[in-house]
Motif scaffolding. Sequence first.
Motif, short mmCIF file in Angstrom:
data_model
loop_
_atom_site.label_atom_id
_atom_site.label_comp_id
_atom_site.label_asym_id
_atom_site.label_seq_id
_atom_site.Cartn_x
_atom_site.Cartn_y
_atom_site.Cartn_z
N ASP A 251 0.83 -1.22 0.00
CA ASP A 251 0.00 0.00 0.00
C ASP A 251 0.86 1.26 0.00
O ASP A 251 0.55 2.25 -0.68
CB ASP A 251 -0.91 0.01 1.23
CG ASP A 251 -2.08 -0.96 1.10
OD1 ASP A 251 -2.37 -1.37 -0.03
OD2 ASP A 251 -2.68 -1.30 2.15
N LYS B 173 2.30 1.73 -3.43
CA LYS B 173 1.28 2.15 -4.38
C LYS B 173 1.18 3.67 -4.45
O LYS B 173 1.10 4.25 -5.55
CB LYS B 173 -0.07 1.56 -4.00
CG LYS B 173 -1.19 1.86 -4.98
CD LYS B 173 -2.47 1.14 -4.58
CE LYS B 173 -3.58 1.43 -5.60
NZ LYS B 173 -4.84 0.72 -5.26
N SER C 47 2.19 5.93 -7.81
CA SER C 47 1.21 6.78 -8.48
C SER C 47 1.79 8.14 -8.85
O SER C 47 1.32 8.80 -9.79
CB SER C 47 -0.01 6.98 -7.58
OG SER C 47 0.35 7.66 -6.39
N SER D 117 -3.17 -2.89 -10.70
CA SER D 117 -3.22 -3.48 -9.36
C SER D 117 -3.88 -4.86 -9.36
O SER D 117 -4.46 -5.28 -8.37
CB SER D 117 -3.96 -2.54 -8.40
OG SER D 117 -5.25 -2.23 -8.90
N ILE E 263 1.44 -4.41 -7.32
CA ILE E 263 1.42 -3.14 -8.05
C ILE E 263 2.40 -3.23 -9.22
O ILE E 263 3.59 -3.48 -9.04
CB ILE E 263 1.83 -1.96 -7.16
CG1 ILE E 263 0.90 -1.87 -5.94
CG2 ILE E 263 1.80 -0.65 -7.94
CD1 ILE E 263 -0.53 -1.56 -6.29
#
Length: 432
Positions: A361, A364, A368, A376, A380
Amino acid sequence: MKKTISGIRGIFGEDLNLKDVLEFCNNFSSLIKTKKCVIGKDTRPSGQMLKDTASATLLKNGIDVFDLHTAPTPVVFRESRKYGAGLVISSSHNPLEWNGMKFIVEGRGINEQELPQIIQHQDILKTKVGVESDLATSYVEDAKKIIGNIENSPKIVVDIGGGAAKGFAPELLKKIGCSVEILNENLSGCTRGPDPTSDNLSGLISSSSERDIGFAFDLDGDRLVVVRNGKKQTPDVTLGLGVAKSLELGYKKFVLSIDTSISVEKFIKEKGGTVQRSKVGEANVIDLMLKNDAQAGGEGSSGGFILPEFNYCRDGILTSGLIASMLGTSEFDEVLNYMESYHQIRDKIKINSDFHDKVIDEIKSKFSKEYSEMISLDGIKGIIDDDSWVLIRKSNTEDIIRVSAESNNVEKCKKIVKDTVELVNQSYEEIR
């Protein structure tokens, strides 16, 4: 202990014990609608104890057991299509002190909906005690029908790695017309580890220098690594060669795992085929294949080519025969040159599994900001450009986070992996 759709795996005598085998096989019995189950094991020292316990549990629950004794995973999968269920005592490419179980229903590995039924306690009401029988397999003859005969009698070296492919891979290659030399036939005195994708295979490289090709198998015979011209090829090349042969046979609809080389996907599309991507893991690839009637495919990380009409699993033995049938053809050289123009690097970071989801997480949010496209589906995946990508995901089989990257520029690929590994370690330190 790892409990995933890839199976149950653990270090025998530490986090995997006979009581665990009894519990999981007791639960597995409820999924066996035909009341018949094929069972086999690889060559691990603990294999016979686990197999005896598993067989006794199935028999107690009214399941008739058909025993292949020591047999490769693809052979158990193949026979389970006839009987309805199968059980492999193996932890595939893991170190020798590990062992485990792979569960098969209707010729395929269990899916994510069936896994909880195996790992959560349940009571089984038996109606009768099952019957145990020895089982002879027609695997080699069935595989030969798919491959056909080879006219030019290629010279092949086969590194068994002391595993269950003994007596199956060499026999198949001989029957289709190959001249075969065998290395590491038995586990005792074997000069390499159980996983050919991580071993340097120096013995096979040396022995294959005067041969057309070399093949190396893992302990349960579902993984295959190719050695050609004194060079160990990547697992994606193994898959790519299997894909090339299936394209030659007229197949057009493929499923590839998300970590498979972009070179395999591009090759398929250039030949008029279509590609869908699945989560990593043999069972996930198979699940999408069945949902979309795909004709072939597999996962690049394990060199796992899958041909559903023959087997719902990675089948290194069948794949070795299919690749052997291409030797000396322009198609073989074309696919090898094509795949070698891309460079993929896979790394792994040992991280406590309690932190896996938090680390991913954290990554991620950082991905981004860096990559314009993220996928996903499984972990990732950051798309860098048409020829480059990076993927982080938690392992299905080990207490690690995997980092994979690919580019048509090897230095660029190295930098992507280095930067991503540093990012994962940094994120782990921040959340601990």
